[in-house]
Design a protein around this motif. Structure first.
Motif, PDB file in Angstrom:
ATOM      1  N   TYR A 193       0.839  -1.209   0.000  1.00  0.00           N
ATOM      2  CA  TYR A 193       0.000   0.000   0.000  1.00  0.00           C
ATOM      3  C   TYR A 193       0.871   1.255   0.000  1.00  0.00           C
ATOM      4  N   THR A 194       1.931   1.212   0.793  1.00  0.00           N
ATOM      5  CA  THR A 194       2.839   2.356   0.850  1.00  0.00           C
ATOM      6  C   THR A 194       3.530   2.554  -0.495  1.00  0.00           C
ATOM      7  N   TYR A 195       3.904   1.453  -1.130  1.00  0.00           N
ATOM      8  CA  TYR A 195       4.557   1.538  -2.444  1.00  0.00           C
ATOM      9  C   TYR A 195       3.608   2.134  -3.482  1.00  0.00           C
ATOM     10  N   ILE A 196       2.339   1.711  -3.432  1.00  0.00           N
ATOM     11  CA  ILE A 196       1.353   2.216  -4.395  1.00  0.00           C
ATOM     12  C   ILE A 196       1.155   3.721  -4.222  1.00  0.00           C
ATOM     13  N   THR A 197       0.959   4.160  -2.976  1.00  0.00           N
ATOM     14  CA  THR A 197       0.748   5.602  -2.743  1.00  0.00           C
ATOM     15  C   THR A 197       1.977   6.407  -3.151  1.00  0.00           C
ATOM     16  N   TYR A 198       3.162   5.872  -2.849  1.00  0.00           N
ATOM     17  CA  TYR A 198       4.397   6.574  -3.214  1.00  0.00           C
ATOM     18  C   TYR A 198       4.495   6.714  -4.737  1.00  0.00           C
ATOM     19  N   SER A 199       4.177   5.649  -5.455  1.00  0.00           N
ATOM     20  CA  SER A 199       4.269   5.671  -6.918  1.00  0.00           C
ATOM     21  C   SER A 199       3.278   6.666  -7.517  1.00  0.00           C
ATOM     22  N   VAL A 200       2.030   6.605  -7.045  1.00  0.00           N
ATOM     23  CA  VAL A 200       0.992   7.486  -7.588  1.00  0.00           C
ATOM     24  C   VAL A 200       1.302   8.945  -7.254  1.00  0.00           C
ATOM     25  N   GLU A 201       1.737   9.216  -6.017  1.00  0.00           N
ATOM     26  CA  GLU A 201       2.038  10.593  -5.628  1.00  0.00           C
ATOM     27  C   GLU A 201       3.251  11.131  -6.375  1.00  0.00           C
ATOM     28  N   SER A 202       4.197  10.268  -6.713  1.00  0.00           N
ATOM     29  CA  SER A 202       5.331  10.692  -7.535  1.00  0.00           C
ATOM     30  C   SER A 202       4.860  11.092  -8.933  1.00  0.00           C
ATOM     31  N   GLU A 203       3.916  10.320  -9.480  1.00  0.00           N
ATOM     32  CA  GLU A 203       3.341  10.655 -10.777  1.00  0.00           C
ATOM     33  C   GLU A 203       2.595  11.993 -10.714  1.00  0.00           C
ATOM     34  N   ALA A 204       1.851  12.194  -9.607  1.00  0.00           N
ATOM     35  CA  ALA A 204       1.106  13.443  -9.442  1.00  0.00           C
ATOM     36  C   ALA A 204       2.054  14.637  -9.347  1.00  0.00           C
ATOM     37  N   GLU A 205       3.155  14.445  -8.640  1.00  0.00           N
ATOM     38  CA  GLU A 205       4.145  15.515  -8.510  1.00  0.00           C
ATOM     39  C   GLU A 205       4.777  15.847  -9.865  1.00  0.00           C
ATOM     40  N   ALA A 206       5.108  14.803 -10.622  1.00  0.00           N
ATOM     41  CA  ALA A 206       5.693  15.012 -11.959  1.00  0.00           C
ATOM     42  C   ALA A 206       4.695  15.726 -12.869  1.00  0.00           C
ATOM     43  N   TYR A 207       3.422  15.367 -12.774  1.00  0.00           N
ATOM     44  CA  TYR A 207       2.367  16.008 -13.574  1.00  0.00           C
ATOM     45  C   TYR A 207       2.276  17.499 -13.220  1.00  0.00           C
ATOM     46  N   ALA A 208       2.299  17.813 -11.908  1.00  0.00           N
ATOM     47  CA  ALA A 208       2.189  19.206 -11.473  1.00  0.00           C
ATOM     48  C   ALA A 208       3.380  20.033 -11.951  1.00  0.00           C
ATOM     49  N   VAL A 209       4.577  19.447 -11.896  1.00  0.00           N
ATOM     50  CA  VAL A 209       5.789  20.148 -12.351  1.00  0.00           C
ATOM     51  C   VAL A 209       5.711  20.438 -13.847  1.00  0.00           C
ATOM     52  N   GLN A 210       5.178  19.473 -14.577  1.00  0.00           N
ATOM     53  CA  GLN A 210       5.051  19.635 -16.033  1.00  0.00           C
ATOM     54  C   GLN A 210       4.023  20.715 -16.375  1.00  0.00           C
ATOM     55  N   GLN A 211       2.945  20.778 -15.607  1.00  0.00           N
ATOM     56  CA  GLN A 211       1.866  21.716 -15.896  1.00  0.00           C
ATOM     57  C   GLN A 211       2.195  23.150 -15.479  1.00  0.00           C
ATOM     58  N   ILE A 212       2.940  23.288 -14.377  1.00  0.00           N
ATOM     59  CA  ILE A 212       3.178  24.626 -13.806  1.00  0.00           C
ATOM     60  C   ILE A 212       4.683  24.861 -13.657  1.00  0.00           C
ATOM     61  N   PRO A 213       5.297  25.641 -14.518  1.00  0.00           N
ATOM     62  CA  PRO A 213       6.738  25.915 -14.415  1.00  0.00           C
ATOM     63  C   PRO A 213       7.044  26.862 -13.244  1.00  0.00           C
ATOM     64  N   GLU A 214       8.288  26.901 -12.842  1.00  0.00           N
ATOM     65  CA  GLU A 214       8.706  27.739 -11.721  1.00  0.00           C
ATOM     66  C   GLU A 214       8.565  29.224 -12.013  1.00  0.00           C
ATOM     67  N   SER A 215       8.507  29.578 -13.260  1.00  0.00           N
ATOM     68  CA  SER A 215       8.384  30.998 -13.632  1.00  0.00           C
ATOM     69  C   SER A 215       7.029  31.584 -13.251  1.00  0.00           C
ATOM     70  N   VAL A 216       6.036  30.733 -13.015  1.00  0.00           N
ATOM     71  CA  VAL A 216       4.697  31.198 -12.652  1.00  0.00           C
ATOM     72  C   VAL A 216       4.703  31.667 -11.201  1.00  0.00           C
ATOM     73  N   GLU A 217       4.024  32.773 -10.925  1.00  0.00           N
ATOM     74  CA  GLU A 217       3.942  33.296  -9.564  1.00  0.00           C
ATOM     75  C   GLU A 217       3.162  32.321  -8.672  1.00  0.00           C
ATOM     76  N   ASN A 218       3.638  32.149  -7.443  1.00  0.00           N
ATOM     77  CA  ASN A 218       3.025  31.207  -6.491  1.00  0.00           C
ATOM     78  C   ASN A 218       2.972  29.787  -7.053  1.00  0.00           C
ATOM     79  N   TYR A 219       4.038  29.408  -7.792  1.00  0.00           N
ATOM     80  CA  TYR A 219       4.038  28.094  -8.440  1.00  0.00           C
ATOM     81  C   TYR A 219       3.910  26.951  -7.436  1.00  0.00           C
ATOM     82  N   SER A 220       4.447  27.144  -6.210  1.00  0.00           N
ATOM     83  CA  SER A 220       4.417  26.073  -5.218  1.00  0.00           C
ATOM     84  C   SER A 220       2.984  25.718  -4.835  1.00  0.00           C
ATOM     85  N   LYS A 221       2.179  26.750  -4.541  1.00  0.00           N
ATOM     86  CA  LYS A 221       0.789  26.504  -4.160  1.00  0.00           C
ATOM     87  C   LYS A 221      -0.023  25.982  -5.337  1.00  0.00           C
ATOM     88  N   LEU A 222       0.276  26.501  -6.530  1.00  0.00           N
ATOM     89  CA  LEU A 222      -0.443  26.038  -7.721  1.00  0.00           C
ATOM     90  C   LEU A 222      -0.126  24.573  -8.011  1.00  0.00           C
TER      91      LEU A 222
END
Length: 1010
Positions: free
Chosen positions: A24-53
């Motif tokens: 279960y821990t492995y599954i959540t870690y894998s999915v959350e890593s995918e979600a993090e990669a998706y968010a990084v791809q969608q919102i670049p650091e140049s955007v204001e308040n990129y962390s919250k977005l």
């Protein structure tokens, strides 16, 4: 070993269960890593308040796939509820202890009685509670009994109509007490349920909420929560919703004008008095200057008095500047016919409020406004100003309509698109609401909607009386704040105020760093142990390594499957320490096997007897350590409880793997006649013919230990220990800067702001631990915000110029500057923590004394063991007292240090018990030998095991010390404890036991001769 098949099947099945739990821990870690990669791809650091977005994008991604099957029908949502829970120090979040006000509950049960005896007892209880360890209700009963002829069952106190079914006038105080206790318990349980409902709607995964005994305290843990201010507001809001008629601005302004004139007159009087004093002082000063030509230049008392008077005169400039004391604080005036009286800067609200509360000022109110109540409005986000309202109070100070009539509430939007909260009332409330709105419509006035003494809105009524019981709250709040407000109103109000008396907040960045350092220390410690075992024991060591890896799987699997178990950074330390201690069991077994082989026995018989002979020592050593772990589990909280949990799990799993798993591999290897040496070429003859006269050196050891303890006690009595906020109360912040800072320079700025503060380097030179006791006895969201703002202002010279307060506060991911974590401990709970720490140490000593007495049947063994433990504890305390002022890492005495002391006790006893077990064995096998030879022989025979275990444990601790920066003080105490514990087992515990045994024997011999 009998039943090998059963052991093998059990080990395989248990391993599979552990792998399943960890999946279960492995599954959540894998999915959350995918979600993090998706968010990084969608919102670049140049955007204001990129962390919250990015955080929002991650959440939306996880919500979208939360119910989709990922593996074997398991969804992300399913896995998230069953994953290995991480504590605040690894995941970030907030941990608070709320104190439900028993005083408020008592006042509510007594209908806010004005009875003098009742209020006198409450006031006396408030004073007693500052230094009391009793519950509030116990102290209240004690103080009430001191008042002559006071009756709890008085009609003016508890024999009222609300309690008529439970309390009658003819009941004695002793009969009333259990009723009140039950009612208070019901109120606290009600508060618990209200808080639970609020938290359930908040959206934090794996929240933990529990009552702490009968103290009225409630623990709330919200791992992963980031919006600290929002959570504190949610937890502390009593949800005391009230509806009040309000005065218009023009109806109240004449009073403010009169109040300003009165205050101005008072200020003028003070100014005139100061001017006169200044004039008199100058005359005296001139006279003193003339006289100084004929007197000695030494300053006299009269000279000093003159200087003080002149200094007072110079301080009068603040008074002179007050042209209009009240009006000078007003930033704006409300509109004609509106409910806002004036607008005031937030920084001036305390002063403005103190003027309005002055009894002489309130005496200026007109007769028809004598019950007027002032209340501040809701602060708009980012605004530095707040509105003041005047509510139409009454003799009983009770609103016509309160929140008890609300049946439903939800976040909504009003007609112009602003966030609002719509509410639905019950029949009784709807009738009263129609009456109030009808009256307001006729008078052209407003109705203030007040929540916890803050005016959220004061709408006018433009369409006539409102029927049906629907109302709406509007204000300057966000959608999230609107949802929280609706959630609070639906859950209902708390029966009493809830104050945060202890809190710990860890930012997500610091949590990730803790994970990284924990993994690093874990990997290095494990690698060192694996290498050492192969180096020392050859192939047998490799088998022990396999068992060790299985042991780690079992530990993490049990943590993942055990309800309520949480992995913390001290918990990782507990696992790593368990690895070192689990090796001890294999070392004991292998050393015994080597002894049997040296006696000429066959390999099969040596293995069989080695395991059999080592079992007693292994069990005794682990049981004594387990007992200290149980005490730590009972008295510890938060991360320390996590340490105790992993330690206890580790003891159980290491026993199983060392005794059974290692045996399976060794027996399997040797069944075809293969030889197993249990040593290498380098270690084969190590310690083989050692013959050290340990007892002969006991006097030197006594003198050395005595000197060490005396020096340590001298330091303890003179400069003491560096007590952390756990024990003395206060607020502490971990603050990171963009460059290296000098603690003394920062501390100077902090002292200027807070009056008293400390700054110490924590880890790197750009990170400080800042502690202050400023307003520690006060609590509430406004106080916490005030202190955080003061901290931000005081640190301005050391922070980047473009850093905002929002960036400085806790909450951002990938944070490099600002508050990384914070902690608050109120003085009352600090006393409780100190008391619990004392009893946990004392309790562990008593329990272990009794266990050793039970196992060895001689009190001399117990005396030696407990004396050695006292010796170890005093040495550790003494070293901490001597070195905390100059050590480059945090050496505060806190709950983690108490965990370290208990671990030192466990380790010392572990070592001592193994030695005592061998001595007992020598007493039986070599009964004809002199006592000294028996003891020395036993000590020499265990020397290889003692040094081996100490070395492996030290390797583990040093690895954690180097890489886990937040745990350096904790690890330092354990390192000292291991060294001193090994020494005391050989040179303190054993000699004291031997001396007492020999003296008893000598007395018995003399009696026999007589």
């Amino acid at each position: 070993m009998q039943n090998k098949g059963i052991v093998r099947i059990f080990a395989i099945l248990f391993g599979l269960v552990c792998i399943y739990q960890l999946s279960y821990t492995y599954i959540t870690y894998s999915v959350e890593s995918e979600a993090e990669a998706y968010a990084v791809q969608q919102i670049p650091e140049s955007v204001e308040n990129y962390s919250k977005l990015r955080e929002t994008a991650e959440k939306e991604y996880l919500d979208s796939i939360g119910k989709d099957p990922i593996f074997a029908g398991i969804t992300y949502n399913d896995a998230k509820t069953k994953e290995l829970q991480k504590g605040l120090d690894l995941k970030g979040g907030i941990n608070v202890i709320l104190q439900i006000s028993v005083k408020d509950v008592l006042k509510g049960l007594a209908n806010d009685s004005k009875d003098p005896a009742f209020n006198q007892a409450l006031q006396a209880t408030d004073e007693v509670q500052k230094n009391s360890q009793n519950t509030y209700i116990d102290d209240f009963f004690t103080e009430f009994e001191k008042i002559p002829d006071a009756k709890l069952a008085s009609p003016d106190i508890f024999a009222n109509k609300n309690l008529s079914d439970d309390i009658t006038y003819n009941m004695s105080n002793d009969e009333v007490k259990p009723v009140l206790r039950r009612k208070i318990d019901e109120s606290i349980e009600s508060a618990f349920e209200v808080l639970r409902k609020r938290i359930d709607k908040f959206g934090v995964t794996q929240p933990n909420i529990q009552r702490l005994g009968e103290s009225g305290r409630i623990l709330v843990e919200l791992p992963g929560a980031k919006d600290v201010d929002r959570i504190k507001k949610l937890l502390q809001s009593t949800a005391q919703l009230e509806f009040w008629d309000v005065y218009k601005m023009e109806e109240v302004f004449p009073f403010l004008f009169a109040a300003n004139n009165y205050l101005k007159e008072q200020a003028d009087n003070v100014k005139n008095e100061v001017a006169e004093e200044q004039q008199d002082a100058e005359v005296v000063a001139d006279s003193a200057e003339v006289d100084s030509t004929t007197v000695d230049s030494t300053k006299t008392d009269e000279d000093q008095a003159i200087e003080d008077l002149l200094a007072d005169a110079e301080d009068s400039t603040d008074v002179e500047a007050q042209v209009n004391p009240l009006f000078d604080l007003i930033a704006g005036q409300g509109g004609q016919g509106g409910p806002v009286v004036v607008t005031v800067a937030i920084k001036d609200t305390a002063q403005f409020g103190s003027y309005l509360r002055d009894p002489k000022v309130r005496a200026l109110l007109p007769a028809d406004q004598k019950y007027l109540r002032f209340a501040w409005g809701m602060q708009a986000k980012g605004s530095e100003f707040v509105d003041l309202y005047a509510l139409k109070g009454n003799r009983d100070n009770q609103p016509e309509l309160s929140g008890g009539v609300i049946t439903d509430a939800r976040q909504d939007f009003n007609q112009i698109g602003k966030v609002s909260v719509s509410m639905q009332m019950d029949g009784k409330g709807a009738k009263k609401w129609e009456e109030m709105t009808g009256r307001a419509f006729k008078q052209g006035s407003q109705i203030a909607i007040v929540l916890d003494n803050i005016v959220y809105s004061a709408p006018g009524v433009t369409t006539g009386a409102i029927s049906g019981g629907r109302s709406e709250i509007t204000g300057n709040f966000t959608v999230e704040e609107g949802k929280d407000l609706a959630n609070v109103l639906r859950a209902g109000k708390l029966p009493a105020s809830a104050d945060i008396i202890q809190s710990e907040v860890v930012g997500p960045s610091l949590g990730q760093e803790a994970i990284d350092s924990g993994i690093m220390s874990f990997a290095i410690a494990l690698g060192l142990i694996l290498i050492w075992m192969v180096f020392y024991y050859g192939k047998a060591g490799a088998f022990a390594d396999v068992a060790l890896v299985v042991n780690i799987l079992f530990i993490f699997g049990m943590l993942a499957g055990l309800p309520g178990a949480v992995l913390t950074l001290p918990g990782i330390a507990g696992i790593v320490l368990t690895i070192g201690m689990s090796v001890d069991a294999n070392v004991l077994i292998f050393e015994r096997i080597r002894e049997e082989l040296a006696r000429g026995k066959s390999q099969a018989d040596s293995i069989k007897d080695g395991f059999s002979n080592a079992l007693s020592s292994i069990l005794d050593a682990n049981i004594t350590t387990g007992l200290t772990g149980l005490i730590l589990l009972a008295f510890g909280t938060g991360p320390i409880k996590g340490f105790a949990t992993t330690l206890l799990i580790g003891i159980l799993t290491s026993l199983f793997t060392a005794i059974f798993i290692t045996r399976l591999f060794i027996d399997g290897y040797g069944k075809n006649g293969k030889e197993l040496a249990f040593s290498t070429g380098v270690t084969k003859n190590l310690f083989k013919n050692v013959n050290i006269n340990f007892l002969g050196k006991r006097k030197i050891a006594y003198v050395f230990s005595g000197i060490l303890i005396v020096i340590g006690l001298g330091s303890l009595f003179t400069q003491g220990l560096d007590q952390g906020v756990d024990f003395v109360g206060g607020r502490t912040y971990t603050v990171r800067f963009d460059k290296d800072v000098v603690p003394t320079a920062v501390e100077k700025d902090l002292v200027a702001a807070f009056g008293s503060a400390e700054a110490k380097t924590l880890g790197a030179n750009n990170q400080l631990k800042i502690t202050t006791k400023y307003k520690i006895e006060e609590s509430g969201e406004q106080i916490d915000a005030e202190i955080a703002n003061m901290l931000f202002t005081a640190l301005q010279p050391h922070l980047p110029g473009d850093l905002s307060y929002e960036e400085f506060a806790i909450g951002e991911d990938d944070k490099t500057v600002g508050i990384m974590s914070s902690m608050k401990v109120g003085p009352t709970i600090a006393d409780d923590i100190k008391k619990a720490a004392f009893w946990s140490v004392l309790g562990s000593l008593i329990v272990v004394f009794l266990y050793i007495l039970f196992r060895f049947r001689r009190w001399q063994f117990s005396l030696g063991a407990v004396t050695a433990v006292f010796h170890d504890v005093l040495v550790v305390l003494g070293i901490f007292s001597l070195t905390y002022k100059f050590m480059p890492f945090n050496m505060e005495i806190d709950q983690a240090f108490i965990a370290a002391i208990l671990t030192v006790i466990g380790y010392s006893l572990n070592d001592t018990v193994v030695v005592f077990d061998r001595i007992r064995e020598f007493f039986k096998e070599h009964s004809s030998w002199p006592l000294a030879d028996q003891v020395n022989g036993a000590l020499n025979s265990t020397l290889s095991r003692t040094l081996n275990t100490s070395l492996t444990t030290l390797l583990v601790l040093i690895a954690i010390f180097i890489f886990a920066v937040p745990l350096r003080g904790f690890m330092f105490s354990l390192i000292i404890g291991v060294v001193v514990g090994t020494y005391s087992s050989l040179f303190i515990a054993t000699p004291i036991m031997t001396d007492t045994v020999s003296k008893i024997g000598l007395k018995e011999k003399k009696k026999a001769d007589a």
